[in-house]
Design a protein around this motif. Structure first.
Motif, PDB file in Angstrom:
ATOM      1  N   VAL A  40     -13.617 -35.112  33.834  1.00 28.45           N
ATOM      2  CA  VAL A  40     -12.778 -34.424  32.930  1.00 28.45           C
ATOM      3  C   VAL A  40     -13.205 -33.313  32.211  1.00 28.45           C
ATOM      4  O   VAL A  40     -14.360 -32.991  31.922  1.00 28.45           O
ATOM      5  CB  VAL A  40     -12.711 -35.422  31.550  1.00 28.45           C
ATOM      6  N   PRO A 147     -14.581 -38.390  27.401  1.00 32.22           N
ATOM      7  CA  PRO A 147     -13.310 -38.486  27.629  1.00 32.22           C
ATOM      8  C   PRO A 147     -12.451 -39.523  27.196  1.00 32.22           C
ATOM      9  O   PRO A 147     -11.392 -39.536  27.694  1.00 32.22           O
ATOM     10  CB  PRO A 147     -13.472 -38.431  29.463  1.00 32.22           C
ATOM     11  N   TYR A 176      -7.570 -36.048  32.383  1.00 29.04           N
ATOM     12  CA  TYR A 176      -7.004 -36.957  31.191  1.00 29.04           C
ATOM     13  C   TYR A 176      -5.871 -37.922  32.002  1.00 29.04           C
ATOM     14  O   TYR A 176      -5.064 -37.198  32.496  1.00 29.04           O
ATOM     15  CB  TYR A 176      -6.629 -36.535  29.859  1.00 29.04           C
TER      16      TYR A 176
END
Length: 189
Positions: A40, A147, A176
């Protein structure tokens, strides 16, 4: 010696096998966690004006986490203090009981624009990364070091669908999983 180890008659063999298995499992978990952490993109916006960021932000969507579970009408109010620190007041309504919930915290800027440190408990601070920000400071995409945390914030209790779609696209481009977002009911209470 080899036959004693392979037969399991050596008194420390079970402990050694147990210890080795534990080390391998923990090592594997660290590698998997590191891959997730690096998959991420949590980089912050290059230009960030802390004073413009102050004020009220409504929570449009968030990843589920224990400290906000069941909270509706969630919003955050940031106030810049004369010493440069920021006071934080997070508020919302418990959907089960209808009771108002308020959490008071503090934050401070770091040497990296768009990266703040926030604390709601004593000396324990968490990262607060402003990763995407409307040029007029009307909405923000905020993450953390992990994340597993993501918020979509807005100056208003709702966003036009076109704007929300663009924020979701930006979040997905960062890696995401936006399907995990919980959309917050901002109905007046």
């Amino acid at each position: 010696m080899i036959s004693a180890l392979s037969s399991g008659k050596h008194p420390n063999v079970k402990f050694f096998v147990f210890l080795l298995t534990g080390v391998l499992l923990i090592g594997g978990a660290v590698v998997v966690g590191a891959r997730t952490l690096h998959s991420v993109n949590r980089t912050v916006v290059p230009n960030f004006d802390l004073e413009r960021y102050m004020g009220t932000w409504y929570e449009i969507a968030r990843f589920d986490h224990s400290f906000e579970r069941g909270i509706e009408a969630a919003k955050a109010c940031y106030t810049l203090q004369p010493d440069g620190r920021v006071t934080v007041e997070n508020s919302g309504v418990d959907a089960r009981t209808g009771e108002a919930r308020v959490a008071h915290g503090k934050a401070h800027a770091t040497d990296v624009p768009g990266h703040l440190r926030v604390s709601f408990f004593w000396i324990f601070y968490s990262d607060y990364n402003v990763m995407e920000l409307d040029p007029d400071y009307r909405w923000a995409l905020v993450g953390s070091r992990s994340p597993n945390y993501l918020w979509i914030l807005s100056r208003t209790p709702a966003l036009p669908q076109e704007t929300l779609d663009e924020i979701l696209r930006l979040a997905r481009a960062r890696g995401y999983d936006t399907d995990k977002l919980i959309y917050v009911d901002q109905s007046p209470r």
